[in-house]
Design a protein around this motif. Structure first.
Motif, PDB file in Angstrom:
ATOM      1  N   ALA A 279      33.595  58.486   9.315  1.00 40.51           N
ATOM      2  CA  ALA A 279      33.034  57.086   9.242  1.00 40.51           C
ATOM      3  C   ALA A 279      33.362  56.272  10.527  1.00 40.51           C
ATOM      4  CB  ALA A 279      33.829  56.454   7.799  1.00 40.51           C
ATOM      5  N   ARG A 280      32.128  55.555  10.534  1.00 39.43           N
ATOM      6  CA  ARG A 280      32.263  54.481  11.798  1.00 39.43           C
ATOM      7  C   ARG A 280      33.124  53.602  11.392  1.00 39.43           C
ATOM      8  NH1 ARG A 280      27.073  52.290  12.732  1.00 39.43           N
ATOM      9  NH2 ARG A 280      26.762  52.336  10.596  1.00 39.43           N
ATOM     10  N   GLN A 281      33.835  52.775  12.347  1.00 38.31           N
ATOM     11  CA  GLN A 281      34.621  51.746  12.453  1.00 38.31           C
ATOM     12  C   GLN A 281      34.101  50.726  13.289  1.00 38.31           C
ATOM     13  OE1 GLN A 281      38.725  52.546  12.351  1.00 38.31           O
ATOM     14  NE2 GLN A 281      38.713  52.792  10.146  1.00 38.31           N
ATOM     15  N   VAL A 282      34.366  49.294  12.878  1.00 38.98           N
ATOM     16  CA  VAL A 282      34.222  48.250  14.030  1.00 38.98           C
ATOM     17  C   VAL A 282      35.460  47.569  13.762  1.00 38.98           C
ATOM     18  CG1 VAL A 282      33.024  46.311  14.549  1.00 38.98           C
ATOM     19  CG2 VAL A 282      31.722  48.428  13.702  1.00 38.98           C
ATOM     20  N   SER A 283      35.908  46.981  15.241  1.00 41.40           N
ATOM     21  CA  SER A 283      37.193  46.048  15.112  1.00 41.40           C
ATOM     22  C   SER A 283      36.939  44.587  15.188  1.00 41.40           C
ATOM     23  CB  SER A 283      38.054  46.501  16.385  1.00 41.40           C
ATOM     24  OG  SER A 283      38.613  47.903  16.266  1.00 41.40           O
ATOM     25  N   VAL A 284      37.549  43.834  14.500  1.00 41.92           N
ATOM     26  CA  VAL A 284      37.522  42.594  14.771  1.00 41.92           C
ATOM     27  C   VAL A 284      38.783  41.763  15.190  1.00 41.92           C
ATOM     28  CG1 VAL A 284      37.337  40.400  13.442  1.00 41.92           C
ATOM     29  CG2 VAL A 284      35.763  42.148  12.774  1.00 41.92           C
ATOM     30  N   SER A 285      38.912  41.146  16.136  1.00 45.94           N
ATOM     31  CA  SER A 285      40.255  40.692  16.755  1.00 45.94           C
ATOM     32  C   SER A 285      40.223  39.358  17.057  1.00 45.94           C
ATOM     33  CB  SER A 285      40.387  41.471  18.048  1.00 45.94           C
ATOM     34  OG  SER A 285      41.554  40.946  18.735  1.00 45.94           O
ATOM     35  N   THR A 286      41.417  38.652  16.522  1.00 44.47           N
ATOM     36  CA  THR A 286      41.720  37.415  16.765  1.00 44.47           C
ATOM     37  C   THR A 286      42.565  36.855  18.047  1.00 44.47           C
ATOM     38  OG1 THR A 286      43.620  37.188  15.417  1.00 44.47           O
ATOM     39  CG2 THR A 286      41.613  36.875  14.281  1.00 44.47           C
ATOM     40  N   GLY A 287      42.773  37.887  18.741  1.00 45.82           N
ATOM     41  CA  GLY A 287      43.700  38.132  20.110  1.00 45.82           C
ATOM     42  C   GLY A 287      44.751  39.442  19.610  1.00 45.82           C
ATOM     43  N   LEU A 288      45.884  38.733  18.915  1.00 47.59           N
ATOM     44  CA  LEU A 288      46.957  39.599  18.925  1.00 47.59           C
ATOM     45  C   LEU A 288      46.739  40.683  17.368  1.00 47.59           C
ATOM     46  CD1 LEU A 288      50.233  37.813  19.983  1.00 47.59           C
ATOM     47  CD2 LEU A 288      49.117  39.700  21.277  1.00 47.59           C
ATOM     48  N   VAL A 289      46.091  39.850  16.712  1.00 48.22           N
ATOM     49  CA  VAL A 289      45.857  40.618  15.415  1.00 48.22           C
ATOM     50  C   VAL A 289      44.359  41.291  15.492  1.00 48.22           C
ATOM     51  CG1 VAL A 289      45.710  40.551  12.992  1.00 48.22           C
ATOM     52  CG2 VAL A 289      47.291  38.991  14.157  1.00 48.22           C
ATOM     53  N   SER A 290      44.679  42.692  14.963  1.00 50.35           N
ATOM     54  CA  SER A 290      43.206  43.045  14.818  1.00 50.35           C
ATOM     55  C   SER A 290      42.971  43.855  13.403  1.00 50.35           C
ATOM     56  CB  SER A 290      42.942  44.069  15.934  1.00 50.35           C
ATOM     57  OG  SER A 290      43.537  45.283  15.631  1.00 50.35           O
ATOM     58  N   TYR A 291      41.936  44.037  13.099  1.00 52.98           N
ATOM     59  CA  TYR A 291      41.246  44.475  11.800  1.00 52.98           C
ATOM     60  C   TYR A 291      40.384  45.505  11.998  1.00 52.98           C
ATOM     61  CZ  TYR A 291      43.133  39.758  10.079  1.00 52.98           C
ATOM     62  OH  TYR A 291      43.776  38.833  10.004  1.00 52.98           O
ATOM     63  N   GLN A 292      40.273  46.326  11.314  1.00 57.20           N
ATOM     64  CA  GLN A 292      39.329  47.611  11.396  1.00 57.20           C
ATOM     65  C   GLN A 292      38.466  47.563   9.880  1.00 57.20           C
ATOM     66  OE1 GLN A 292      42.344  48.627  12.616  1.00 57.20           O
ATOM     67  NE2 GLN A 292      41.640  47.906  14.494  1.00 57.20           N
ATOM     68  N   ILE A 293      37.106  47.503  10.045  1.00 60.13           N
ATOM     69  CA  ILE A 293      36.319  47.761   8.997  1.00 60.13           C
ATOM     70  C   ILE A 293      35.703  49.007   9.043  1.00 60.13           C
ATOM     71  CG2 ILE A 293      34.461  46.385  10.245  1.00 60.13           C
ATOM     72  CD1 ILE A 293      34.226  45.121   6.989  1.00 60.13           C
ATOM     73  N   SER A 294      35.776  49.593   7.904  1.00 60.19           N
ATOM     74  CA  SER A 294      35.053  51.037   7.962  1.00 60.19           C
ATOM     75  C   SER A 294      33.836  51.100   6.895  1.00 60.19           C
ATOM     76  CB  SER A 294      35.986  51.994   7.225  1.00 60.19           C
ATOM     77  OG  SER A 294      35.413  53.176   7.123  1.00 60.19           O
TER      78      SER A 294
ATOM     79  N   GLY B 243      37.669  35.467  14.132  1.00 62.80           N
ATOM     80  CA  GLY B 243      37.931  36.463  15.082  1.00 62.80           C
ATOM     81  C   GLY B 243      36.520  36.798  15.773  1.00 62.80           C
ATOM     82  N   LYS B 244      36.681  37.724  16.458  1.00 65.98           N
ATOM     83  CA  LYS B 244      35.478  38.271  17.295  1.00 65.98           C
ATOM     84  C   LYS B 244      35.201  39.736  17.005  1.00 65.98           C
ATOM     85  CE  LYS B 244      33.626  37.754  22.051  1.00 65.98           C
ATOM     86  NZ  LYS B 244      33.681  37.322  23.314  1.00 65.98           N
ATOM     87  N   VAL B 245      33.993  40.064  16.846  1.00 63.05           N
ATOM     88  CA  VAL B 245      33.609  41.404  16.592  1.00 63.05           C
ATOM     89  C   VAL B 245      33.374  42.416  18.001  1.00 63.05           C
ATOM     90  CG1 VAL B 245      31.868  42.980  15.657  1.00 63.05           C
ATOM     91  CG2 VAL B 245      32.171  40.708  14.727  1.00 63.05           C
ATOM     92  N   SER B 246      33.942  43.591  18.159  1.00 58.63           N
ATOM     93  CA  SER B 246      33.624  44.105  19.163  1.00 58.63           C
ATOM     94  C   SER B 246      32.468  44.764  19.179  1.00 58.63           C
ATOM     95  CB  SER B 246      34.828  45.230  19.543  1.00 58.63           C
ATOM     96  OG  SER B 246      34.606  46.179  18.384  1.00 58.63           O
TER      97      SER B 246
ATOM     98  N   PHE C  40      26.922  43.777   9.962  1.00 57.57           N
ATOM     99  CA  PHE C  40      26.888  42.483   9.352  1.00 57.57           C
ATOM    100  C   PHE C  40      28.059  42.446   8.502  1.00 57.57           C
ATOM    101  CE2 PHE C  40      25.860  40.361   5.379  1.00 57.57           C
ATOM    102  CZ  PHE C  40      25.111  39.269   5.859  1.00 57.57           C
ATOM    103  N   ALA C  41      28.790  43.441   7.941  1.00 55.87           N
ATOM    104  CA  ALA C  41      30.087  43.329   7.473  1.00 55.87           C
ATOM    105  C   ALA C  41      31.250  42.735   8.383  1.00 55.87           C
ATOM    106  CB  ALA C  41      30.465  44.694   6.750  1.00 55.87           C
ATOM    107  N   ALA C  42      31.091  43.416   9.515  1.00 56.81           N
ATOM    108  CA  ALA C  42      32.032  42.857  10.468  1.00 56.81           C
ATOM    109  C   ALA C  42      32.035  41.604  11.016  1.00 56.81           C
ATOM    110  CB  ALA C  42      32.043  43.672  12.081  1.00 56.81           C
ATOM    111  N   GLU C  43      30.684  40.918  10.674  1.00 57.16           N
ATOM    112  CA  GLU C  43      30.439  39.647  11.158  1.00 57.16           C
ATOM    113  C   GLU C  43      31.179  38.756  10.116  1.00 57.16           C
ATOM    114  OE1 GLU C  43      26.656  37.764  12.549  1.00 57.16           O
ATOM    115  OE2 GLU C  43      25.935  39.941  12.434  1.00 57.16           O
ATOM    116  N   VAL C  44      31.114  39.171   8.980  1.00 62.54           N
ATOM    117  CA  VAL C  44      31.464  38.345   7.630  1.00 62.54           C
ATOM    118  C   VAL C  44      32.874  38.423   7.898  1.00 62.54           C
ATOM    119  CG1 VAL C  44      31.689  38.424   5.256  1.00 62.54           C
ATOM    120  CG2 VAL C  44      29.609  38.997   5.926  1.00 62.54           C
ATOM    121  N   LEU C  45      33.588  39.504   8.207  1.00 62.43           N
ATOM    122  CA  LEU C  45      34.988  39.402   8.445  1.00 62.43           C
ATOM    123  C   LEU C  45      35.607  38.481   9.508  1.00 62.43           C
ATOM    124  CD1 LEU C  45      37.978  40.733   7.758  1.00 62.43           C
ATOM    125  CD2 LEU C  45      37.260  42.604   9.219  1.00 62.43           C
ATOM    126  N   ALA C  46      34.583  38.592  10.590  1.00 57.79           N
ATOM    127  CA  ALA C  46      35.163  37.856  11.730  1.00 57.79           C
ATOM    128  C   ALA C  46      34.897  36.348  11.421  1.00 57.79           C
ATOM    129  CB  ALA C  46      33.894  37.965  13.263  1.00 57.79           C
TER     130      ALA C  46
END
Lengths: 469, 84
Positions: B2-17, B68-71, B57-63
């Protein structure tokens, strides 16, 4: 200090503006006055919009620069010669149908506007709490990082204790705003469903009226209902593991629910005697994929054969959907098949697109909106399609993207005006009708079959479309 | 996979699958990521194929939710005879 990137989102002011827009759109319909959601403060003068927000001189494909999408001259009316003739011919019926729609949705509208307002308030509160929690988490991580380099530092130890306390507190706030968001989302969806039922009755009435006028006996409606009930409707276009996986995904409660909602909408808003093939196109599900419609000319020719509509095995057109797709996306893809399987629809949509975006240079989406996954060959121009999306509740930023997509250009055979219009009709038909009547008439007229004069005549005379009567 | 995209606020990062648009993170607790997954699902109600890749789009919602910012990731390429 770490700079935190804060993208534009539904902040308080934006949410309030959106609610004001929705309420004004409703009010404008009630008062039978023109409405322009792009005007200052969402005014009531519908003369604006074309010249506003257009921005700048023309830019070639790939410029991706100005928000105006490279407009070189004001967009023309949506009434191209074909659409104008169709609207003029059926003016009385279209006006009456819109009136019925107003009446049906009038009651539910105020309730929907109120729940929408509450939803956006809850969403903003939750996003604020989430944002604060993320910031505190970041500070906390920073303190831990510094402490690992200087473990005996008393000031840092105190800061860590404080940050733990603050994190716990923000976590509680995060949880409570999340609960409020879920609750308001459920309430809004419930009211949306009520509103949809009322609208669907009005839409169904129009389909029935078209068939009655044409003296068509409604047989295909039952066939569509039958096919929707077949397990083989899902995955029929594929074989083996792909078909099996597709059925497994389709059996999930959430996926089934979205599919059911889309089918219910289609059964009411789309004339099954005309669009039977599009309505019954086999569906394939994948875990995560951008939804698409694979369209084949051969299906249109074969549709003339007796019994074709009830058979799924010989279709080469199909729809691919993701497990995460909502009902609106199902409706969008079905509209692609509606456009492709009925030649007159293609003539009208291309005429409409040309008249609305004529004079605008197409913009390459991947350059204009980078990092969101558009392919390099996706191009289009926005005209003022955004007014309908803003009225439907989308943020300015999202409306801009959706407007570009509605004005997407393929190779002259397909468009996105019907697909995006069907999504708007599914979301909130009455607001769509009020914000962009020309576009609404095209979508509503195609779905109900009202403006498809040539197709209706061919069916009446029981001859293939395009042959002399 | 499954593909994943990262969302980061700097030190904290999230992955959305792409598997159910589930949010995970090594930096925050499971309850928080569970709630963020639900927030993303609510946000997906506004999705349209017009928005492009649903995962982005889901990563944008999370960001938007976490500030945070989407990679970025590469564009997809469309197939002949397929319309979105």
């Amino acid at each position: 200090m770490i700079a935190v990137f804060r993208p534009a989102r539904h902040r308080d002011a934006d949410a309030v503006l959106r609610c004001v827009r929705i309420l004004r759109a409703v009010q404008a319909v009630i008062e039978r006055r023109g409405f322009c959601p792009t005007g200052p403060g969402g005014g009531i003068d519908n003369s604006c919009g074309k010249s506003e927000g257009g921005g700048g001189a023309g830019s070639p494909v790939g410029d991706g620069g100005s928000s105006g999408g490279g407009r070189v001259e004001p967009a023309k009316s949506g009434n191209g010669p074909l659409v104008k003739a169709a609207r003029d011919e059926h003016k009385k019926a279209l006006d009456k149908a819109r009136k019925n729609l107003d009446k049906a949705q009038e009651k539910a509208d105020a309730k929907f506007a109120e729940t929408t307002k509450k939803f956006y308030e809850a969403k903003d509160a939750h996003y604020d709490a989430s944002d604060r929690a993320a910031k505190l988490q970041e500070e906390h991580a920073g303190i831990i990082q510094r402490l690992s380099a200087d473990p005996t530092n008393a000031t840092l130890q105190q800061a860590l204790e404080r940050s733990v306390g603050m994190l716990e507190e923000s976590s509680k706030a995060f949880e409570s705003t999340h609960k409020a968001l879920e609750k308001s989302h459920k309430q809004r969806e419930k009211v949306r469903q009520e509103m949809r039922s009322a609208v669907q009755k009005a839409l169904r009435k129009e389909c029935d009226s078209v068939n009655k006028e044409d003296g068509v006996e409604e047989r295909r409606r039952e066939q569509v209902q039958h096919i929707y009930g077949l397990e083989s409707h899902v995955g029929a276009a594929q074989f083996g593991d792909v078909a099996e996986r597709s059925r497994v995904i389709a059996s999930r409660t959430v996926v089934r629910q979205e599919m059911k909602e889309a089918q219910e909408f289609a059964m009411n808003a789309v004339n099954s005697e005309i669009h039977v093939q599009a309505m019954t196109t086999p569906v394939v599900f994948e875990e995560s994929v951008r939804a698409s419609a694979t369209v084949r000319e051969i299906d249109h020719d074969a549709e003339q054969l007796v019994g074709y509509a009830t058979s799924l095995g010989n279709r080469s057109s199909y729809t691919t959907l993701s497990a995460n797709d909502n009902a609106s996306t199902h409706v969008h893809e079905m509209a692609h098949h509606m456009e492709y399987s009925t030649p007159e629809v293609r003539e009208l949509t291309n005429d409409f697109l040309a008249s609305r975006t004529g004079g605008e240079s197409p913009v390459q989406f991947s350059k204009k909106f980078p990092d969101v996954g558009y392919a390099d060959d996706e191009v289009g121009s926005p005209d003022d399609f955004s007014k309908a999306f803003k009225a439907a509740g989308y943020s300015d930023e999202d409306a801009e993207r959706l407007a570009h997509y509605a004005g997407k250009r393929y190779d002259g055979t397909m468009t996105e005006v019907l697909t995006m219009g069907m999504e708007l009709m599914y979301k909130d038909a009455r607001t769509f009708a009020a914000s962009d009547p020309e576009w609404f008439d095209l979508v509503f007229g195609v779905a109900s079959g009202r403006i498809l004069s040539k197709t209706r005549k061919a069916r009446k005379e029981q001859r293939p479309y395009g042959t002399p009567s | 996979m499954a593909r994943q995209v990262s969302v980061s606020t700097g030190l904290v990062s999230y992955q959305i699958s792409e598997d159910g648009m589930a949010v995970t993170s090594r930096d925050v607790g499971p309850r928080a990521t569970e709630m963020l997954s639900s927030t993303v699902r609510i946000g997906m109600a506004d999705y349209s194929p017009a928005f492009g890749d649903p995962l982005m789009f889901a990563a944008e919602v999370l960001a938007n939710a976490v500030g945070g910012k989407v990679s970025a990731r590469a564009d997809i390429s469309s197939e002949v005879g397929v319309v979105y």
